[in-house]
Design an enzyme around this catalytic site. Structure first.
Site, PDB file in Angstrom:
ATOM      1  N   CYS A  63       0.893  -1.133   0.039  1.00 22.01           N
ATOM      2  CA  CYS A  63       0.134   0.002   0.131  1.00 22.01           C
ATOM      3  C   CYS A  63       0.691   1.143   0.065  1.00 22.01           C
ATOM      4  O   CYS A  63       1.847   1.274   0.707  1.00 22.01           O
ATOM      5  CB  CYS A  63      -1.009  -0.053   1.176  1.00 22.01           C
ATOM      6  SG  CYS A  63      -0.797   1.351   2.453  1.00 22.01           S
ATOM      7  N   GLU A  64       0.530   2.021  -0.942  1.00 21.61           N
ATOM      8  CA  GLU A  64       1.477   3.388  -1.284  1.00 21.61           C
ATOM      9  C   GLU A  64       1.608   4.413   0.097  1.00 21.61           C
ATOM     10  O   GLU A  64       2.053   5.299   0.297  1.00 21.61           O
ATOM     11  CB  GLU A  64       1.189   4.279  -2.365  1.00 21.61           C
ATOM     12  CG  GLU A  64      -0.120   4.720  -2.770  1.00 21.61           C
ATOM     13  CD  GLU A  64      -0.150   5.297  -4.136  1.00 21.61           C
ATOM     14  OE1 GLU A  64       0.259   4.820  -4.892  1.00 21.61           O
ATOM     15  OE2 GLU A  64      -0.990   6.225  -4.373  1.00 21.61           O
ATOM     16  N   HIS A  65       0.238   4.175   0.591  1.00 19.15           N
ATOM     17  CA  HIS A  65       0.143   5.244   1.932  1.00 19.15           C
ATOM     18  C   HIS A  65       1.027   4.894   3.178  1.00 19.15           C
ATOM     19  O   HIS A  65       1.183   5.647   3.785  1.00 19.15           O
ATOM     20  CB  HIS A  65      -1.349   5.446   2.361  1.00 19.15           C
ATOM     21  CG  HIS A  65      -2.180   5.671   1.221  1.00 19.15           C
ATOM     22  ND1 HIS A  65      -3.493   5.287   0.938  1.00 19.15           N
ATOM     23  CD2 HIS A  65      -1.923   6.768   0.195  1.00 19.15           C
ATOM     24  CE1 HIS A  65      -3.788   5.796  -0.336  1.00 19.15           C
ATOM     25  NE2 HIS A  65      -3.023   6.569  -0.711  1.00 19.15           N
ATOM     26  N   HIS A  66       1.117   3.521   3.413  1.00 16.44           N
ATOM     27  CA  HIS A  66       1.862   3.038   4.467  1.00 16.44           C
ATOM     28  C   HIS A  66       3.047   2.195   4.476  1.00 16.44           C
ATOM     29  O   HIS A  66       3.777   1.699   5.299  1.00 16.44           O
ATOM     30  CB  HIS A  66       0.797   2.325   5.591  1.00 16.44           C
ATOM     31  CG  HIS A  66      -0.403   2.967   5.827  1.00 16.44           C
ATOM     32  ND1 HIS A  66      -1.643   3.058   5.106  1.00 16.44           N
ATOM     33  CD2 HIS A  66      -0.635   4.068   7.047  1.00 16.44           C
ATOM     34  CE1 HIS A  66      -2.474   3.846   5.566  1.00 16.44           C
ATOM     35  NE2 HIS A  66      -1.925   4.396   6.872  1.00 16.44           N
ATOM     36  N   GLN A 104      -5.432  -0.625  -4.229  1.00 13.12           N
ATOM     37  CA  GLN A 104      -6.208  -1.607  -4.655  1.00 13.12           C
ATOM     38  C   GLN A 104      -6.853  -1.075  -5.990  1.00 13.12           C
ATOM     39  O   GLN A 104      -7.125  -1.779  -6.816  1.00 13.12           O
ATOM     40  CB  GLN A 104      -7.061  -2.226  -3.891  1.00 13.12           C
ATOM     41  CG  GLN A 104      -7.660  -3.520  -4.169  1.00 13.12           C
ATOM     42  CD  GLN A 104      -8.541  -4.331  -3.164  1.00 13.12           C
ATOM     43  OE1 GLN A 104      -8.155  -4.165  -1.871  1.00 13.12           O
ATOM     44  NE2 GLN A 104      -9.513  -4.952  -3.453  1.00 13.12           N
ATOM     45  N   HIS A 132      -5.678  -5.551   3.953  1.00 14.65           N
ATOM     46  CA  HIS A 132      -4.747  -4.753   3.863  1.00 14.65           C
ATOM     47  C   HIS A 132      -4.195  -4.591   5.381  1.00 14.65           C
ATOM     48  O   HIS A 132      -4.658  -4.545   6.148  1.00 14.65           O
ATOM     49  CB  HIS A 132      -5.545  -3.312   3.510  1.00 14.65           C
ATOM     50  CG  HIS A 132      -5.889  -3.085   2.215  1.00 14.65           C
ATOM     51  ND1 HIS A 132      -5.176  -2.195   1.097  1.00 14.65           N
ATOM     52  CD2 HIS A 132      -6.799  -3.827   1.420  1.00 14.65           C
ATOM     53  CE1 HIS A 132      -5.530  -2.352  -0.107  1.00 14.65           C
ATOM     54  NE2 HIS A 132      -6.711  -3.576  -0.079  1.00 14.65           N
ATOM     55  N   CYS A 134      -2.492  -2.350   6.589  1.00 13.28           N
ATOM     56  CA  CYS A 134      -2.488  -1.206   7.325  1.00 13.28           C
ATOM     57  C   CYS A 134      -4.001  -1.050   7.985  1.00 13.28           C
ATOM     58  O   CYS A 134      -4.087  -0.288   9.037  1.00 13.28           O
ATOM     59  CB  CYS A 134      -2.331  -0.137   6.505  1.00 13.28           C
ATOM     60  SG  CYS A 134      -3.488   0.060   4.928  1.00 13.28           S
TER      61      CYS A 134
HETATM   62 ZN   LIG Z   1      -2.313   1.581   3.845  1.00 14.30          ZN
END
Ligand SMILES: [Zn+2]
Length: 172
Positions: A63-66, A104, A132, A134
């Site tokens: 996941c590119e955020h976490h 996703q 996920h 995260c």
């Molecule tokens: Zn994430």
């Protein structure tokens, strides 16, 4: 990072960890070096056919955020327009796009777009079911929550009969 956690980066178990972590991250993002059009070389065949489904392609992504993993299954369906693709190539396409920093929703569309571009089929459907980390390891801690995304085009989007056949085969 190790110092921020309050641990000692010089202790035995951690000395090589930054290098190992860098190597692991490069490995997990090697999809950036894949060109899906090259991946399918010599595996496109001139065949007529009806709906094709490749189900349960396992994937791992970040996941590119976490920068935490999300993992699950990709299901692909398409209706050929005179061209079909060797079945193992769908897994290679899924891998090329999942081994990048992703969300996703975008992964779903990128896999569909690649098939669209390679085969110009009469319709494409991509469904992804994923967990996920995260979500399950931090924040809301929803253990077992599964996120489903879908992207459809052509007959698989617009023709009710074709779409129903896709779902019937998928859930069989
Ligand atoms: Zn994430």
């Amino acid at each position: 990072m190790i110092e921020c956690f309050g641990d000692n980066p010089d202790r035995e178990g951690l000395v090589l960890t930054p290098a190992r972590y860098a190597t692991a991250m490069l490995d997990l993002t090697k999809g950036y070096f894949d060109n899906p059009t090259d991946l399918v070389n010599n595996a496109i065949f001139n065949e007529d056919g009806q709906l094709v489904i490749v189900k349960d392609i396992n994937f791992f992504s970040l996941c590119e955020h976490h920068l935490l993993p999300f993992v699950g299954k990709i299901h692909i369906g398409y209706i050929p327009n005179g061209k079909v693709l060797g079945l193992s190539k769908f897994a290679r396409i899924a891998e090329a796009y999942s081994q990048r920093l992703q969300v996703q929703e975008r992964l779903t569309k990128e896999v569909a777009d690649a098939i669209e571009k390679i085969l110009t089929p009469l319709g494409v459907a991509v469904i992804i079911e994923a967990t996920h980390f995260c979500m399950i390891m931090r924040g809301v801690k929803k253990l077992g929550a599964v996120t489903k995304t879908a992207w459809m085009s052509g007959l698989l989007k617009n023709d009710t009969g074709a779409r129903e056949e896709f779902y019937a085969l998928l859930n069989h």
